[in-house]
Design a protein around this motif. Structure first.
Motif: not given
Length: 376
Positions: A34-35, A112, A114-115, A158-159, A189, A239, A291
């Motif tokens: 997970s993110e 860490y 995130t997108p 990534w992704q 993710h 997280n 989000e």
């Protein structure tokens, strides 16, 4: 980047070290987590560990020439591929160099990453990134060159779930049979969204949430006292990126305000309030909208725990918990399932580039139907 810079995940680190030390590293490895749990940083730390000429104590040395260049993310045998959006660099700046510099700065600042944070770095908060067919061709071209300094070269993707189908199909053959001395490190993710033909060609390692005890120690190292660290670690639920945000900024006030506006407008059948709420959401941009939907789903679950008189299972603190206690009677067994389904459906439509105005207007009006009439 070293393993020691990634919080917790000791079992996963041990497994990755074993693969490297025993020469059993597959040519294509996917770290799925997970993110916010550190999967991306873990991939970079693994590449540095394999490149290090003086490993000790279960980590790269951090001082040899390879480690120093890896730490700066500028080693010639370390390559990255990530979703991007169309950017407009300065007149004299090469677009590829612009993206590379933004990427290095973003990842060095925040392992860490995130997108949504990445797209914010690119100044494109309203768009979703994509790994295009042209980027896939660039990957293939890079991989056919021999390593410059190391016995191997690395391609960190990534992704992969954000890979265009044409790009994924072009990569199939090279992932299955890559050039010699090549290691693919995919970081996903949402592995369930990765093209099955790609997924079947990689060895997957699940990166779990960060353990609460490990997170407490890390937060104390960041300056939190024991009580604050334990409270944040309990709420963050593995997280670490979210835990850092809570430590530095408190609960996400923007998201909390949108939640409060939505529930209050829905419960009181305030349609004007719903339309105002929609206009505020549309200003977020697509990644932040996703989000928000994930945040709404998490919050109504926490509120429902209070409705069930299970406060020990409500992972909220501060103003968020105070508001949850007020609305708990109205998030109940009759509507919790419908609410969660509505958020999931809206998330899928937003991710699929649906019309955001229609999606969130429909979602807001559903709250009027599901929450009833009253004042919160």
């Amino acid at each position: 980047m070293q393993f020691s810079q990634i919080v917790g995940l000791e079992e996963t680190k041990t497994h990755l070290r074993m693969l490297a030390d025993e020469g059993r590293m597959p040519h294509a490895l996917m770290l799925s987590g997970s993110e916010g749990v550190g999967a991306l940083g873990l991939a970079v730390a693994l590449a540095q560990y394999m490149a290090c000429s003086n490993r000790h104590d279960g980590d790269s040395c951090g001082v040899c020439p390879s480690c120093r260049r890896m730490a700066k993310l500028q080693h010639p045998d370390l390559n990255f591929c990530m979703p991007v959006v169309k950017v407009t660099p300065t007149k004299d700046e090469d677009p590829e160099a612009y993206l590379r510099d933004r990427w290095i700065e973003a990842l060095q600042t925040n392992p860490y990453l995130t997108p949504s944070r990445w797209y914010t770095e690119l100044g494109a908060t309203g768009k979703q990134g994509l790994i295009s067919a042209e980027m896939a061709e660039a990957i293939i071209e890079k991989l056919w060159y021999k390593p410059v300094e190391l016995p191997m070269k690395f391609m960190v993707v990534w992704q992969p779930e954000r890979m265009h189908p044409v790009a994924a199909n072009r990569l199939l053959k090279v992932v299955e049979e890559p050039p010699e001395q090549t290691v693919f490190l995919f970081v996903s993710h949402h592995p369930e969204l990765v093209l099955p033909t790609i997924l079947s060609r990689v060895q997957q390692v699940i990166v779990p949430p960060v353990l609460e005890d490990d997170m407490v120690k890390a937060l104390q190292h960041e300056g939190a006292d024991s009580a604050k660290a334990q409270e944040i670690a309990r709420v963050a639920r593995g997280n670490y990126a979210q835990a850092l945000e809570l430590l530095r900024e408190g609960d996400n006030q923007e998201m909390l305000a949108l939640l409060m506006d939505l529930l209050r407008s829905g419960y009181s059948n305030n349609y004007e309030g719903i339309f105002t709420w929609v206009s505020l959401v549309l200003a977020l941009g697509r990644e932040r909208e996703k989000e928000l939907l994930a945040y709404l789903a998490r919050m109504v679950r926490e509120i429902y725990m209070l409705n069930l008189n299970l406060p020990e299972l409500c992972y909220l603190i501060g103003p968020a918990r105070e508001f949850a206690a007020k609305v708990a009677p109205y998030v109940n067994g009759r509507n919790i399932g419908w609410l969660l389904d509505a958020y999931q459906e809206a998330y899928q439509h937003v991710a699929g580039n649906g019309n955001e105005n229609i999606i969130f207007t429909d979602l807001g009006l559903r709250h009027c139907q599901l929450l009833g009439k009253g004042v919160v």
